[in-house]
Structure formats: C-alpha cells, structure tokens
Design a protein around this motif. Structure first.
Motif, PDB file in Angstrom:
ATOM      1  N   ARG A  84      10.028  -1.737  -3.081  1.00 51.37           N
ATOM      2  CA  ARG A  84       9.873  -2.967  -3.877  1.00 51.37           C
ATOM      3  C   ARG A  84      10.802  -4.067  -3.353  1.00 51.37           C
ATOM      4  O   ARG A  84      10.412  -5.237  -3.276  1.00 51.37           O
ATOM      5  N   GLU A  85      12.035  -3.679  -3.013  1.00 50.93           N
ATOM      6  CA  GLU A  85      12.975  -4.667  -2.461  1.00 50.93           C
ATOM      7  C   GLU A  85      12.480  -5.192  -1.118  1.00 50.93           C
ATOM      8  O   GLU A  85      12.634  -6.384  -0.814  1.00 50.93           O
ATOM      9  N   SER A  86      11.887  -4.298  -0.326  1.00 56.38           N
ATOM     10  CA  SER A  86      11.347  -4.718   0.968  1.00 56.38           C
ATOM     11  C   SER A  86      10.186  -5.693   0.769  1.00 56.38           C
ATOM     12  O   SER A  86      10.077  -6.693   1.483  1.00 56.38           O
ATOM     13  N   GLU A  87       9.327  -5.410  -0.211  1.00 60.15           N
ATOM     14  CA  GLU A  87       8.238  -6.337  -0.521  1.00 60.15           C
ATOM     15  C   GLU A  87       8.790  -7.705  -0.923  1.00 60.15           C
ATOM     16  O   GLU A  87       8.266  -8.751  -0.516  1.00 60.15           O
ATOM     17  N   PHE A  88       9.861  -7.689  -1.740  1.00 61.04           N
ATOM     18  CA  PHE A  88      10.459  -8.950  -2.202  1.00 61.04           C
ATOM     19  C   PHE A  88      11.016  -9.751  -1.026  1.00 61.04           C
ATOM     20  O   PHE A  88      10.806 -10.973  -0.933  1.00 61.04           O
ATOM     21  N   LYS A  99      14.418  11.746  -8.353  1.00 62.92           N
ATOM     22  CA  LYS A  99      15.446  10.750  -8.102  1.00 62.92           C
ATOM     23  C   LYS A  99      15.223  10.073  -6.755  1.00 62.92           C
ATOM     24  O   LYS A  99      15.327   8.840  -6.623  1.00 62.92           O
ATOM     25  N   GLU A 100      14.906  10.876  -5.729  1.00 63.52           N
ATOM     26  CA  GLU A 100      14.710  10.322  -4.395  1.00 63.52           C
ATOM     27  C   GLU A 100      13.471   9.434  -4.340  1.00 63.52           C
ATOM     28  O   GLU A 100      13.472   8.392  -3.678  1.00 63.52           O
ATOM     29  N   VAL A 101      12.414   9.840  -5.034  1.00 62.08           N
ATOM     30  CA  VAL A 101      11.200   9.019  -5.079  1.00 62.08           C
ATOM     31  C   VAL A 101      11.495   7.677  -5.735  1.00 62.08           C
ATOM     32  O   VAL A 101      11.068   6.621  -5.253  1.00 62.08           O
ATOM     33  N   LYS A 102      12.259   7.694  -6.843  1.00 62.89           N
ATOM     34  CA  LYS A 102      12.600   6.440  -7.520  1.00 62.89           C
ATOM     35  C   LYS A 102      13.410   5.526  -6.600  1.00 62.89           C
ATOM     36  O   LYS A 102      13.176   4.321  -6.546  1.00 62.89           O
ATOM     37  N   GLU A 103      14.375   6.127  -5.892  1.00 66.46           N
ATOM     38  CA  GLU A 103      15.192   5.334  -4.977  1.00 66.46           C
ATOM     39  C   GLU A 103      14.350   4.745  -3.848  1.00 66.46           C
ATOM     40  O   GLU A 103      14.527   3.579  -3.467  1.00 66.46           O
ATOM     41  N   THR A 104      13.428   5.560  -3.300  1.00 62.48           N
ATOM     42  CA  THR A 104      12.582   5.084  -2.201  1.00 62.48           C
ATOM     43  C   THR A 104      11.608   4.014  -2.676  1.00 62.48           C
ATOM     44  O   THR A 104      11.358   3.027  -1.979  1.00 62.48           O
ATOM     45  N   LEU A 105      11.054   4.210  -3.878  1.00 63.44           N
ATOM     46  CA  LEU A 105      10.162   3.197  -4.447  1.00 63.44           C
ATOM     47  C   LEU A 105      10.911   1.880  -4.655  1.00 63.44           C
ATOM     48  O   LEU A 105      10.361   0.802  -4.424  1.00 63.44           O
ATOM     49  N   GLN A 106      12.173   1.970  -5.079  1.00 61.29           N
ATOM     50  CA  GLN A 106      12.972   0.764  -5.242  1.00 61.29           C
ATOM     51  C   GLN A 106      13.188   0.064  -3.909  1.00 61.29           C
ATOM     52  O   GLN A 106      13.131  -1.168  -3.814  1.00 61.29           O
ATOM     53  N   PRO A 135       9.102   5.522   4.346  1.00 63.61           N
ATOM     54  CA  PRO A 135       9.370   6.490   3.276  1.00 63.61           C
ATOM     55  C   PRO A 135       9.341   7.922   3.804  1.00 63.61           C
ATOM     56  O   PRO A 135       8.344   8.371   4.368  1.00 63.61           O
ATOM     57  N   GLU A 136      10.447   8.623   3.626  1.00 58.85           N
ATOM     58  CA  GLU A 136      10.550  10.005   4.075  1.00 58.85           C
ATOM     59  C   GLU A 136      11.399  10.782   3.083  1.00 58.85           C
ATOM     60  O   GLU A 136      12.577  10.499   2.905  1.00 58.85           O
ATOM     61  N   LEU A 137      10.783  11.744   2.429  1.00 58.29           N
ATOM     62  CA  LEU A 137      11.477  12.531   1.419  1.00 58.29           C
ATOM     63  C   LEU A 137      12.213  13.698   2.065  1.00 58.29           C
ATOM     64  O   LEU A 137      11.774  14.256   3.068  1.00 58.29           O
ATOM     65  N   THR A 138      13.333  14.067   1.468  1.00 56.61           N
ATOM     66  CA  THR A 138      14.125  15.183   1.966  1.00 56.61           C
ATOM     67  C   THR A 138      13.366  16.496   1.799  1.00 56.61           C
ATOM     68  O   THR A 138      12.734  16.725   0.761  1.00 56.61           O
ATOM     69  N   SER A 139      13.416  17.328   2.817  1.00 59.73           N
ATOM     70  CA  SER A 139      12.786  18.647   2.736  1.00 59.73           C
ATOM     71  C   SER A 139      13.803  19.645   2.188  1.00 59.73           C
ATOM     72  O   SER A 139      14.601  20.214   2.931  1.00 59.73           O
ATOM     73  N   ASN A 161       0.829  -1.216   0.000  1.00 64.17           N
ATOM     74  CA  ASN A 161       0.000   0.000   0.000  1.00 64.17           C
ATOM     75  C   ASN A 161       0.853   1.251   0.000  1.00 64.17           C
ATOM     76  O   ASN A 161       0.512   2.250  -0.648  1.00 64.17           O
ATOM     77  N   LYS A 162       1.987   1.211   0.728  1.00 63.07           N
ATOM     78  CA  LYS A 162       2.855   2.390   0.789  1.00 63.07           C
ATOM     79  C   LYS A 162       3.358   2.770  -0.597  1.00 63.07           C
ATOM     80  O   LYS A 162       3.525   3.956  -0.903  1.00 63.07           O
ATOM     81  N   THR A 163       3.608   1.760  -1.446  1.00 66.76           N
ATOM     82  CA  THR A 163       4.108   2.049  -2.781  1.00 66.76           C
ATOM     83  C   THR A 163       3.122   2.918  -3.552  1.00 66.76           C
ATOM     84  O   THR A 163       3.493   3.935  -4.137  1.00 66.76           O
ATOM     85  N   GLN A 164       1.843   2.537  -3.535  1.00 68.32           N
ATOM     86  CA  GLN A 164       0.832   3.316  -4.243  1.00 68.32           C
ATOM     87  C   GLN A 164       0.643   4.681  -3.600  1.00 68.32           C
ATOM     88  O   GLN A 164       0.535   5.700  -4.287  1.00 68.32           O
ATOM     89  N   TRP A 165       0.625   4.697  -2.263  1.00 69.90           N
ATOM     90  CA  TRP A 165       0.444   5.973  -1.565  1.00 69.90           C
ATOM     91  C   TRP A 165       1.589   6.925  -1.868  1.00 69.90           C
ATOM     92  O   TRP A 165       1.372   8.115  -2.084  1.00 69.90           O
ATOM     93  N   LEU A 166       2.802   6.396  -1.896  1.00 69.28           N
ATOM     94  CA  LEU A 166       3.960   7.258  -2.139  1.00 69.28           C
ATOM     95  C   LEU A 166       3.944   7.800  -3.558  1.00 69.28           C
ATOM     96  O   LEU A 166       4.269   8.966  -3.790  1.00 69.28           O
ATOM     97  N   GLU A 167       3.551   6.969  -4.513  1.00 64.32           N
ATOM     98  CA  GLU A 167       3.466   7.441  -5.901  1.00 64.32           C
ATOM     99  C   GLU A 167       2.446   8.563  -6.029  1.00 64.32           C
ATOM    100  O   GLU A 167       2.710   9.594  -6.683  1.00 64.32           O
ATOM    101  N   ASN A 168       1.295   8.393  -5.400  1.00 58.43           N
ATOM    102  CA  ASN A 168       0.272   9.444  -5.440  1.00 58.43           C
ATOM    103  C   ASN A 168       0.735  10.691  -4.717  1.00 58.43           C
ATOM    104  O   ASN A 168       0.522  11.816  -5.172  1.00 58.43           O
ATOM    105  N   TYR A 169       1.390  10.478  -3.575  1.00 59.66           N
ATOM    106  CA  TYR A 169       1.866  11.622  -2.795  1.00 59.66           C
ATOM    107  C   TYR A 169       2.936  12.397  -3.557  1.00 59.66           C
ATOM    108  O   TYR A 169       2.964  13.623  -3.534  1.00 59.66           O
ATOM    109  N   ALA A 170       3.821  11.686  -4.254  1.00 55.61           N
ATOM    110  CA  ALA A 170       4.877  12.353  -5.009  1.00 55.61           C
ATOM    111  C   ALA A 170       4.284  13.243  -6.101  1.00 55.61           C
ATOM    112  O   ALA A 170       4.773  14.354  -6.340  1.00 55.61           O
ATOM    113  N   ALA A 171       3.214  12.764  -6.746  1.00 56.16           N
ATOM    114  CA  ALA A 171       2.564  13.570  -7.786  1.00 56.16           C
ATOM    115  C   ALA A 171       1.972  14.844  -7.191  1.00 56.16           C
ATOM    116  O   ALA A 171       2.095  15.935  -7.766  1.00 56.16           O
TER     117      ALA A 171
END
Length: 331
Positions: A94-98, A84-91, A149-153, A44-54
């Motif tokens: 995904r690795e955590s899910e795996f 870049k940070e969103v892509k890294e966090t999403l990765q 998931p925590e993005l840099t301010s 769920n965090k993956t989808q939430w983070l993608e929406n939040y990033a947008a």
C-alpha cells in the motif's frame, strides 16, 4: 545591425531550448506511463497476495493435521507469524502504491510546467535552462522500486522425518538432453525437443536435462528429492503420460502436477499449474522434496534445506498412473 544579430542568436537559442524541452517532455511522458504500469501491477499484487495468503493458510492447516496433537501449539504460532507477515507486506504494498501515485502526480505537474515554459519568452527560457534537467534527473533518481512480496518459509517440525518413511530412490531412471522446452498454445501440452509446430511460448538456446520415471505409481505414498542447486529454470513433479518420439518429448499438462522455477529480469518466479498460481515464498536453493500420496490424491513440494512447505495441491482423484518428472535447464 548588432540588434539584428542578437535577435537572430536569441531566436536560434530559443529554438534549441524548445527542442530540449520537448525531449524532456517526451521523457516525462514515458516515465509517467512506466510509473502507471508499475502502479497497476502493484495494485494487482495486493489482491493476489490476499488471495494467496488465504490459500496458504489452508495448506498449512492441512499439514499440521497430519502431525501429532502436540504440534497444535506450533501450528497456531506459525499461523500467527504468517498473518503478521502478510499484514506487514500488504502495508508495504500500500505504501508503495502511495509513493508511485505521488510520483505520477509529480511527473504530471512537471509536464504541465514544461508545457507552460515552451510558451515563455526566450530570456525566461534562458534563466531556467539549467534547472529543468536537474529536476527531471532528480525525479528519475527518486523513482520508487516495486515491492517483491515473499513470505518466510517457516519450518514444519518433523515433516522431513515423516516423509522419509516413504522415501523411494532412483525414480528418475529415464534421461535425455534436449535444447528446447515449449508449451502449446492451449497450455495443455508441454513439448521438449525440436518440434515447435503450434507453439506459442518457448525456452530456447540453452541445453536442458530431462528425466522421468520408467515405472508409474498407481497406489501408496512415495517421497523423493531432487537437487536444483545449479539450475535457475526447472520443472519438476508428476505427470500421467510422457510420450517420446525421435528428439521430441511431450507431456499432458492437464494430467500433471508440477512446480516451476523461472528467472525473469533478475527475479525468480516460483509457480504451480492446475490452476496456474504464483508461490509467494522463498525460492528453494538446494534440494526439493516431492511427496505423492496417491490414495488420498495429493502432491506436495518441500524445501528440504528449510524443512518447509512450498505448495500442496488440493486433494483430487487420480484415475491414471503417475510418473515422476524433472527438467533442469542449464544456467
């Protein structure tokens, strides 16, 4: 006679070993369910983070549009860093899910092996009695930790200098101390005090400091700062009505623009209302700036220490006067 005694001892030992195996199996079932729950949350965090990033990209663009044209280059750099940070966090998610999926399969396989062991002869059970606890303990030690998931301010150059042009002081002149903070069942009314009728969620047991503006804003731009250094749980922003009677204070959440901080299981959750939204940014540790642009219908929050945006509500039409609001819960 010796054979009968030996058989009796073996039978008792087998029963004891089977009981231990059953306990281990129960533990594995529980661990498997915990991993499944964590896996679901991680997905769920993956989808939430993608929406939040947008959403966050839009907020950042709006902020930079208020600045001078020479900041366009910094805006582009900011967006690229966020992407870049969103892509890294999403990765990482995904690795955590795996990893969680792998551990779930390992637990299921170990459970099947233990099931088979329960039906083996006593002598074979004796041979593996030391191996089973060590394997399950190893699985427990290797339990994957969920990603937070925590993005840099990133700082917005010059934003605080601009906001200080609209600074107002002593906006929180009405103050009181209460012991309970509650939210009504329909999430439309926040209640502070001892009246808990119809309340489903409560923060009780700690003293809270509540302050609000005696005068409401009806036009113009206004900026003020609030110090949250010594509080983990707090609420701040602006709202329409603050009703007081005896030891009870209530505000209409539908006419409020608020930022929440809550500590849950040693983790801090930063969120906003209207609609409810988790903020995946670094939690502010000092002063928070609140900017109300009444005429353009916006309310924004800033991390003063970092000089960065926390959240900006999308423009709306304000039809009622708005008052500053603050609730600090004791640590």
């Amino acid at each position: 006679m010796e054979f009968m005694v030996s058989s009796s001892v073996s039978l008792k030992l087998m029963v004891i070993l089977q009981e231990k195996l059953l306990k281990r199996m129960g533990s594995l079932r529980k661990m498997t369910q915990e991993v499944q729950n964590s896996l679901n949350q991680e997905a769920n965090k993956t989808q939430w983070l993608e929406n939040y990033a947008a959403v966050r990209k839009v907020m950042i663009k709006v902020q930079y549009q208020r600045m001078h044209l020479f900041l366009r280059e910094e805006e582009q750099l900011h967006l690229e860093a966020l992407e870049k940070e969103v892509k890294e966090t999403l990765q990482q998610l995904r690795e955590s899910e795996f990893r969680m999926t792998q551990q779930k399969e390992s637990l299921k396989e170990m459970y099947r092996e233990l099931t088979e062991m329960c039906h083996k002869p006593a002598m074979e059970l004796l041979q593996v009695r030391r191996e089973v606890p060590s394997r399950t303990d190893l699985v427990q030690m290797q339990k994957p930790q969920p990603v937070n998931p925590e993005l840099t301010s990133w700082p917005v150059t010059g934003i605080l200098d601009m906001l200080n042009n609209f600074r107002v002081d002593n906006v929180l002149s009405q103050k009181t101390t209460i012991h309970n903070v509650s939210l009504s069942e329909d999430d439309t009314t926040m209640i502070y005090g001892d009246d808990h009728h119809g309340v489903s969620r409560e923060l009780q047991g700690a003293e809270s400091f509540v302050a609000w503006g005696a005068v409401a804003f009806t036009s113009g731009r206004h900026y003020w700062e609030v110090d949250v250094t010594h509080s983990s749980n707090w609420i701040l922003g602006v709202c329409k009505d603050i009703l007081t009677s005896n030891a009870v204070i209530s505000i209409d959440s539908e006419e409020a623009f608020l930022l929440f901080s809550m500590k849950v299981n040693n983790h801090y959750i930063l969120s906003t209302n209207s609609p409810p939204l988790i903020q995946y940014v670094q939690r502010p540790l000092g002063r928070i700036g609140v900017f109300l642009d009444y005429d353009n219908g916006t309310v924004s929050f800033y991390d003063v220490c970092r000089g960065s945006l926390i959240y900006s509500f999308f423009p709306s039409f304000f039809s009622s006067p708005l008052k500053p609001f603050l609730c600090l819960r004791s640590p």
